[in-house]
Write an enzyme that holds these catalytic residues in place. Structure first.
Site, mmCIF file in Angstrom:
data_model
loop_
_atom_site.group_PDB
_atom_site.id
_atom_site.type_symbol
_atom_site.label_atom_id
_atom_site.label_comp_id
_atom_site.label_asym_id
_atom_site.label_seq_id
_atom_site.Cartn_x
_atom_site.Cartn_y
_atom_site.Cartn_z
ATOM 1 C CD GLN A 1 -22.674 -7.263 -4.540
ATOM 2 O OE1 GLN A 1 -23.441 -7.927 -4.964
ATOM 3 N NE2 GLN A 1 -22.930 -6.463 -3.330
ATOM 4 C CG ASP B 1 -28.074 -7.394 6.879
ATOM 5 O OD1 ASP B 1 -29.035 -8.256 6.858
ATOM 6 O OD2 ASP B 1 -27.361 -7.340 5.987
ATOM 7 C CB THR C 1 -36.524 -18.463 19.008
ATOM 8 O OG1 THR C 1 -36.754 -19.544 19.991
ATOM 9 C CG2 THR C 1 -35.246 -17.839 19.427
ATOM 10 N NE ARG D 1 -17.471 -4.410 -1.430
ATOM 11 C CZ ARG D 1 -17.409 -5.835 -1.756
ATOM 12 N NH1 ARG D 1 -16.458 -6.366 -1.846
ATOM 13 N NH2 ARG D 1 -18.540 -6.257 -2.228
ATOM 14 C CG ASP E 1 -34.331 -20.168 16.070
ATOM 15 O OD1 ASP E 1 -35.024 -21.137 16.491
ATOM 16 O OD2 ASP E 1 -33.382 -19.962 16.773
ATOM 17 C CB ILE E 2 -39.081 -22.200 16.624
ATOM 18 C CG1 ILE E 2 -38.277 -21.426 18.003
ATOM 19 C CG2 ILE E 2 -38.308 -23.399 16.361
ATOM 20 C CD1 ILE E 2 -38.665 -22.332 19.228
HETATM 21 O O1 C5P Z 1 -19.640 -3.286 -0.552
HETATM 22 P P1 C5P Z 1 -21.116 -3.649 -1.238
HETATM 23 O O2 C5P Z 1 -21.780 -2.553 -1.946
HETATM 24 O O3 C5P Z 1 -21.018 -4.802 -2.085
HETATM 25 O O4 C5P Z 1 -22.010 -4.021 0.012
HETATM 26 C C1 C5P Z 1 -23.496 -4.484 -0.298
HETATM 27 C C2 C5P Z 1 -23.859 -4.963 1.168
HETATM 28 O O5 C5P Z 1 -25.184 -5.573 0.769
HETATM 29 C C3 C5P Z 1 -23.131 -5.939 1.989
HETATM 30 O O6 C5P Z 1 -23.305 -5.555 3.326
HETATM 31 C C4 C5P Z 1 -23.543 -7.098 1.617
HETATM 32 O O7 C5P Z 1 -23.639 -8.249 2.561
HETATM 33 C C5 C5P Z 1 -25.207 -6.611 1.390
HETATM 34 N N1 C5P Z 1 -25.942 -7.695 0.517
HETATM 35 C C6 C5P Z 1 -25.514 -7.937 -0.955
HETATM 36 N N2 C5P Z 1 -26.601 -8.810 -1.493
HETATM 37 C C7 C5P Z 1 -27.621 -9.457 -1.080
HETATM 38 C C8 C5P Z 1 -27.806 -9.175 0.328
HETATM 39 C C9 C5P Z 1 -27.229 -8.262 1.032
HETATM 40 O O8 C5P Z 1 -24.779 -7.397 -1.263
HETATM 41 N N3 C5P Z 1 -28.327 -10.078 -1.881
#
Ligand code: C5P
Length: 232
Positions: A190, A59, A68, A211, A64-65
């Site tokens: 979240q 992830d 690249t 988490r 970028d261009i």
């Molecule tokens: O710990 P948690 O379940 O919140 O982790 C969700 C993962 O998904 C994290 O790595 C977070 O950066 C990623 N993510 C997100 N929402 C997005 C894109 C990515 O929570 N829109």
């Protein structure tokens, strides 16, 4: 479309990540490695995980261009990862170049997924900073369709948007959906959360869970619970 649970390995070091991975004796989970861990531990750690037969979503959200991004994607495809991503905001030529770079000489390639708008982008940021007059919903839909036009495999989105993305871009267009919490679990930072079971009902193809698994007292048990709810 195979449904799977992807564990977000938001750890600060290779040692902590590999220690976490070693807890899984009977299953081979699909892992998401982000910028923090990749910049800290790099290709060596990717290789160490791939050698154990696990799948990796790298992830790194390239933007970028086109030239690249194409060259960078060619490097990532050699790492033998299974999924990578970029920002659809880079435009269709950038996404097409990324696909070209990602495709290995034998024609195989990792799945390529687009980020439409970051969930941290508010309506205010969209209009005031990015100078995009359209609504967030319209912008996300338009960027998803651009990704589809460029030949990408899918987008990262909320499970709550998965149905709309499938309507617009087709059932085979992959939805990779974070923001997952168990019904009895903590939401943390979240905001719009969905249980694994609801994500399944809403048509998500992959759920990204961090988490609720990594911070669980028993991560393997939490992973199994996710798989049972989401994959069945
Ligand atoms: O710990 P948690 O379940 O919140 O982790 C969700 C993962 O998904 C994290 O790595 C977070 O950066 C990623 N993510 C997100 N929402 C997005 C894109 C990515 O929570 N829109």
């Amino acid at each position: 479309m195979p449904k799977d649970v992807i564990i977000a390995c938001d750890f600060p070091s290779k040692e902590i990540c590999l220690d976490f991975v070693s807890k899984f004796k009977d299953e081979k989970p699909f892992l998401k490695i982000g910028m923090e861990l990749f910049y800290a531990a790099g290709p060596d750690m990717i290789k160490a995980i791939k050698d154990q037969g696990l799948k990796i979503f790298l992830d790194l959200k390239l933007h970028d261009i086109p030239n690249t991004v194409k060259s960078a994607m060619a490097v990532l495809s050699k790492l033998d990862v299974d999924m990578c991503n970029l920002h659809a905001g880079g435009g269709i030529p950038m996404m097409e170049a990324a696909l070209e770079g990602l495709t290995r000489p034998d024609g195989t390639r990792p799945l390529l997924i687009a980020v439409t708008q970051l969930t941290s982008t508010s309506d205010e940021i969209l209009h005031r900073d990015l100078l995009i007059p359209n609504s967030m919903e319209e912008t996300v839909a338009h960027y998803a369709m651009n990704a589809k036009k460029a030949g990408l495999d899918g987008v990262v989105c909320s499970p709550l948007e998965a149905q709309k993305v499938h309507e617009l871009c087709g059932a085979g267009f992959v939805t990779v959906t974070p923001g997952i919490r168990f019904a009895d679990g903590a939401k943390g930072d979240q905001v719009r959360v969905t249980t694994p079971a609801l994500a399944r009902e809403l048509g998500s193809d992959y759920i990204v869970v961090g988490r609720p698994i990594t911070q669980a007292a028993d991560p393997v048990e939490a992973y199994r619970r996710c798989v049972a709810e989401f994959v069945g």
